[in-house]
Scaffold this active site. Structure first.
Site, PDB file in Angstrom:
ATOM      1  N   PHE A   4       1.181   5.145   0.862  1.00  0.00           N
ATOM      2  CA  PHE A   4       0.634   6.166   1.745  1.00  0.00           C
ATOM      3  C   PHE A   4       1.256   7.507   1.390  1.00  0.00           C
ATOM      4  O   PHE A   4       2.425   7.552   0.992  1.00  0.00           O
ATOM      5  CB  PHE A   4       0.975   5.863   3.206  1.00  0.00           C
ATOM      6  N   THR A  30       0.860  -1.175   0.000  1.00  0.00           N
ATOM      7  CA  THR A  30       0.000   0.000   0.000  1.00  0.00           C
ATOM      8  C   THR A  30       0.899   1.228   0.000  1.00  0.00           C
ATOM      9  O   THR A  30       1.902   1.265   0.712  1.00  0.00           O
ATOM     10  CB  THR A  30      -0.954   0.024   1.210  1.00  0.00           C
TER      11      THR A  30
END
Length: 192
Positions: free
Chosen positions: A184, A182
């Protein structure tokens, strides 16, 4: 010499302690930061806007499911007041966890954030008796499952959340793609 807690950057994030966002904070600030859990992406961004937090860490993209729409929407609402300072790309390995003594065969419901559940579609297809239940966040799901002590309920979260909330890991790395990650973004108030 360790930094004093009040000198550490205050970093807001969506979720509870043990969330992947907290791990992203640890990666971005290896010498320490004060994590500030928030109930939503909007609240995490607002904490920066209000000066309660120095920074926020918001997920914007996942290798399996693509854009994290709620995170992107929260950033878009405040984009003129905030600056993007950095990006963190965190490996994501999802674990199925439950209270002590639970078994995979005995589980019926598994809760987690919708984005995390979407990263485990193949696992849920292989284990059709498991009902995925959307929760506000991964670590919050783990905390709730731990508090309930119901061996028919599990959570999908990080191994850090399992340890924090005293849950046993029943299956590791249940994400559809082993190279899962992921991305960020780290934000602060404009001009700070």
């Amino acid at each position: 010499m360790a930094a004093l807690p009040d000198l550490l950057p205050r970093v807001s994030f969506q979720g509870e302690l043990g969330a992947f966002s907290e791990q992203a904070i640890c990666q971005q600030w290896p010498l320490g930061a004060t994590p500030l859990p928030c109930p939503s992406f909007d609240a995490a961004v607002q904490a920066v806007d209000d000066g309660v937090a120095d920074f926020a860490v918001i997920p914007v993209e996942n290798a399996i499911v693509g854009p994290v729409h709620a995170g992107l929407a929260a950033l878009a609402q405040a984009e003129t007041r905030l600056d993007r300072r950095a990006e963190v790309r965190l490996p994501i390995h999802l674990c199925l966890m439950a209270p002590a003594g639970a078994t995979l065969a005995g589980l019926r419901q598994v809760q987690s954030h919708g984005v995390a559940l979407a990263q485990c579609r193949a696992f849920f297809l292989r284990h059709g008796w498991l009902e995925p239940v959307v929760h506000a966040d991964t670590a919050g799901a783990a905390r709730e499952v731990a508090a309930a002590r119901d061996r028919s309920r599990g959570a999908v979260a990080s191994s850090v959340a399992a340890e924090r909330y005293g849950l046993e890991i029943i299956a590791r790395s249940i994400e559809d793609v082993p190279a899962n990650w992921t991305r960020f973004v780290v934000i602060s108030r404009a001009g700070d």
